[in-house]
Design a protein around this motif. Structure first.
Motif, PDB file in Angstrom:
ATOM      1  N   UNK A  50      -6.780   0.121  -1.037  1.00  0.00           N
ATOM      2  CA  UNK A  50      -6.896  -0.697  -2.244  1.00  0.00           C
ATOM      3  C   UNK A  50      -5.776  -0.430  -3.247  1.00  0.00           C
ATOM      4  N   UNK A  51      -5.069   0.683  -3.097  1.00  0.00           N
ATOM      5  CA  UNK A  51      -3.989   1.002  -4.034  1.00  0.00           C
ATOM      6  C   UNK A  51      -2.789   0.091  -3.789  1.00  0.00           C
ATOM      7  N   UNK A  52      -2.032  -0.166  -4.858  1.00  0.00           N
ATOM      8  CA  UNK A  52      -0.865  -1.044  -4.760  1.00  0.00           C
ATOM      9  C   UNK A  52       0.264  -0.517  -5.648  1.00  0.00           C
ATOM     10  N   UNK A  53       1.483  -0.641  -5.136  1.00  0.00           N
ATOM     11  CA  UNK A  53       2.686  -0.291  -5.902  1.00  0.00           C
ATOM     12  C   UNK A  53       3.851  -1.055  -5.308  1.00  0.00           C
ATOM     13  N   UNK A  54       4.841  -1.314  -6.124  1.00  0.00           N
ATOM     14  CA  UNK A  54       6.043  -2.005  -5.647  1.00  0.00           C
ATOM     15  C   UNK A  54       7.167  -0.998  -5.439  1.00  0.00           C
ATOM     16  N   UNK A  55       8.156  -1.339  -4.612  1.00  0.00           N
ATOM     17  CA  UNK A  55       9.312  -0.450  -4.460  1.00  0.00           C
ATOM     18  C   UNK A  55       9.995  -0.137  -5.786  1.00  0.00           C
ATOM     19  N   UNK A  56      10.116  -1.143  -6.651  1.00  0.00           N
ATOM     20  CA  UNK A  56      10.820  -0.903  -7.915  1.00  0.00           C
ATOM     21  C   UNK A  56      10.022   0.037  -8.827  1.00  0.00           C
ATOM     22  N   UNK A  57       8.697  -0.046  -8.785  1.00  0.00           N
ATOM     23  CA  UNK A  57       7.884   0.857  -9.603  1.00  0.00           C
ATOM     24  C   UNK A  57       8.032   2.304  -9.144  1.00  0.00           C
ATOM     25  N   UNK A  58       8.000   2.528  -7.839  1.00  0.00           N
ATOM     26  CA  UNK A  58       8.168   3.885  -7.324  1.00  0.00           C
ATOM     27  C   UNK A  58       9.592   4.380  -7.564  1.00  0.00           C
ATOM     28  N   UNK A  70       3.286  -4.699 -13.538  1.00  0.00           N
ATOM     29  CA  UNK A  70       2.242  -5.651 -13.160  1.00  0.00           C
ATOM     30  C   UNK A  70       1.760  -5.371 -11.734  1.00  0.00           C
ATOM     31  N   UNK A  71       0.455  -5.299 -11.566  1.00  0.00           N
ATOM     32  CA  UNK A  71      -0.136  -5.111 -10.245  1.00  0.00           C
ATOM     33  C   UNK A  71      -0.236  -3.674  -9.788  1.00  0.00           C
ATOM     34  N   UNK A  72       0.411  -2.731 -10.491  1.00  0.00           N
ATOM     35  CA  UNK A  72       0.349  -1.325 -10.095  1.00  0.00           C
ATOM     36  C   UNK A  72      -1.074  -0.824 -10.226  1.00  0.00           C
ATOM     37  N   UNK A  73      -1.601  -0.232  -9.148  1.00  0.00           N
ATOM     38  CA  UNK A  73      -2.988   0.212  -9.151  1.00  0.00           C
ATOM     39  C   UNK A  73      -3.150   1.363  -8.170  1.00  0.00           C
ATOM     40  N   UNK A  74      -3.561   2.518  -8.680  1.00  0.00           N
ATOM     41  CA  UNK A  74      -3.905   3.642  -7.824  1.00  0.00           C
ATOM     42  C   UNK A  74      -5.378   3.973  -8.045  1.00  0.00           C
ATOM     43  N   UNK A  75      -6.174   3.925  -6.991  1.00  0.00           N
ATOM     44  CA  UNK A  75      -7.605   4.195  -7.132  1.00  0.00           C
ATOM     45  C   UNK A  75      -7.914   5.683  -6.991  1.00  0.00           C
ATOM     46  N   UNK A  76      -6.921   6.465  -6.584  1.00  0.00           N
ATOM     47  CA  UNK A  76      -7.026   7.925  -6.595  1.00  0.00           C
ATOM     48  C   UNK A  76      -5.612   8.490  -6.703  1.00  0.00           C
ATOM     49  N   UNK A  93       0.864  -1.180   0.000  1.00  0.00           N
ATOM     50  CA  UNK A  93       0.000   0.000   0.000  1.00  0.00           C
ATOM     51  C   UNK A  93       0.901   1.230   0.000  1.00  0.00           C
ATOM     52  N   UNK A  94       0.886   2.050  -1.047  1.00  0.00           N
ATOM     53  CA  UNK A  94       1.843   3.160  -1.125  1.00  0.00           C
ATOM     54  C   UNK A  94       1.495   4.351  -0.246  1.00  0.00           C
TER      55      UNK A  94
END
Length: 490
Positions: free
Chosen positions: A376-384, A363-369, A82-83
């Motif tokens: 519900x939002x999801x992010x990985x360390x590598x994506x950020x 894959x799996x990256x999701x920001x609902x706002x 959860x970011x």
């Protein structure tokens, strides 16, 4: 070990093959059991995680050398977390690229005959000061018979009564969002006992030295007992801002007090604030109505926000959720040509990141706002970290983050933090003592406790979750330990 060597070189019969496998297993077991080789060497990060009382799967991080893009340290860097407010980094970078650092939000007044229109442009930092200045621009334009109608137009952005429906209703960080939003969509409320012993409430819209009574905000006693920690309950609809207050012991309000409450109908509230300010300056306006500016209307006044770079610097410093949503929706409108609400707008910017930073697996990256205010939002360390690496190439963005470690002038860190109950994160830049420039992203999440909280959460209650404060304290201490270790080692 001649016997072992001989067996390795023996003809490949079935018996020989079985013996070779047995001897190889025995040999490797013996080597593994030698002193000093009993276990793999624990890294400094693993030791810090264990000392802080977290399981390895509770944390994910990555440390990147900005000069060559190498990962110097990482753990579960592709796992999803959860970011929280770290998600705001995924708004700032696309906004700078698509809108530009010099972009300014505009709020305008139009007139058509004896009708006045207030049109919002999604300015996230609009205050009473700017609304007063806007009113002064039409002081000399009043029709002989006065203004017969007053409309407000908030169609430039999507509109929601709160940032997230899985957060406390009473929280000011969960206010409504609209193209007409003033004073960060919050109202200051004071109360005390009147001469008859009844609670009397006074609400006002506040700005720097210019406050406006908000007598349209109503307060009524709750007819039934409210749960512990729920002193105010929203009871308004699309036409008013009404709140119920706790009136039964033991959850009754104190004799006097003050609090900020979120605005749930931002556009109507902003129009009412403008009307009050106009009246102070001799401009009488009827009660505002919702309506679009007609094609034949003439521009009568304009106020602008500071440049986007300045607004985003404030966003990363104060982490205001409404600001993130309005910047994000303005960016997606530029990108798509459409007016999108926060979920659709966030998805559009997520797609843009996938296309422009395609060297990372999204894959799996999701920001609902856009604000990160959702479990519900999801992010990985590598994506950020990929977003941070892109920001590092933009001087205007690289200097926006707040310093969080500056005791050594040659080794400092600047970052955006994010915090929710049993979930937190930190993403930013670190200058090691060697002078090496690094980017990092760290996330922690207790999935079991967070899931249990989401399943049992009561949105009426503003009080913190039991145990969350201690968990967050340990998590923040671990983040600091990792940063100090990295700046010393690299």
């Amino acid at each position: 070990m001649p016997a072992f060597d001989a067996m390795i070189r023996a003809p490949s019969t079935g018996f020989a093959r079985r013996m070779r496998r047995c001897l190889a297993v025995l040999f490797l077991t013996a080597i593994w059991a030698m002193p000093g080789l009993a276990e793999p060497q624990a890294t400094p990060e693993m030791k810090a995680i264990a000392k802080a009382g977290f399981a390895p799967e509770d944390i994910g991080f990555v440390l990147i050398d900005l000069d060559d893009g190498r990962a110097l340290a990482e753990q579960t860097a592709d796992a999803l977390f959860i970011p929280a407010s770290v998600a705001k980094l995924a708004v700032v970078y696309p906004a700078q690229q698509l809108l530009g650092a010099d972009y300014k939000f505009q709020t305008r007044l139009y007139r058509s005959g004896d009708t006045l229109y207030l049109k919002g442009g999604g300015d996230p930092v609009l205050t009473n000061i700017e609304l007063r200045d806007l009113a002064l621009q039409v002081q000399a334009l009043q029709p002989k018979g006065g203004w017969k109608a007053f409309f407000y137009d908030a169609g430039a952005t999507g509109s929601v009564p709160e940032v997230s429906n899985d957060q406390p209703i009473q929280a000011t960080y969960n206010a409504g969002v609209d193209a007409l939003s003033v004073d960060f969509n919050r109202i200051q409320v004071n109360w005390s006992r009147d001469e008859e012993g009844k609670l009397a409430f006074h609400a006002r819209a506040v700005a720097d030295g210019l406050n406006v009574p908000a007598d349209w905000v109503q307060f009524m006693p709750a007819e039934s007992e409210t749960p512990p920690g729920a002193n105010f309950l929203f009871a308004g609809d699309g036409s008013d801002e009404s709140w119920l207050y706790a009136s039964d012991l033991p959850e009754s309000l104190p004799e006097e007090g003050a609090i900020f409450l979120p605005v749930k109908q931002p556009a109507l509230n902003t129009a009412r604030v403008f009307r009050a300010l106009a009246q102070r300056n001799g401009i009488a306006l009827p009660e505002p109505q919702e309506g679009m500016v007609p094609p034949d209307a003439v521009l009568a006044g304009t106020v602008e926000s500071p440049p986007l770079a300045e607004v985003m610097t404030g966003l990363l410093k104060f982490s205001n959720n409404m600001t993130a949503e309005l910047i994000g929706m303005a960016t997606s409108r530029k990108l798509t040509g459409q007016v999108l609400g926060p979920p659709e707008s966030s998805a559009a910017l997520g797609d843009w990141l996938r296309q422009h930073l395609s060297y990372v697996d999204w894959t799996g990256f999701k920001l609902v706002n856009h604000s990160g205010l959702s479990s519900e939002s999801r992010a990985s360390p590598r994506q950020i970290a990929a977003v941070l690496m892109a920001m590092a190439r933009e001087p205007v963005l690289a200097g926006m983050l707040n310093k969080i470690m500056g005791d050594d002038p040659k080794a400092e860190a600047a970052a955006k933090s994010g915090t929710m109950d049993f979930a937190c994160g930190l993403g930013g830049f670190l200058t090691a003592k060697s002078g090496k420039r690094l980017a990092f992203a760290i996330f922690l999440l207790d999935r079991e406790k967070r899931s249990a909280l989401d399943a049992s959460f009561d949105r009426r209650v503003l009080a913190p979750t039991p145990g969350a404060r201690n968990w967050l304290g340990r998590a923040h201490a671990l983040e600091n330990t990792l940063l100090k270790s990295w700046r010393e080692r690299f």
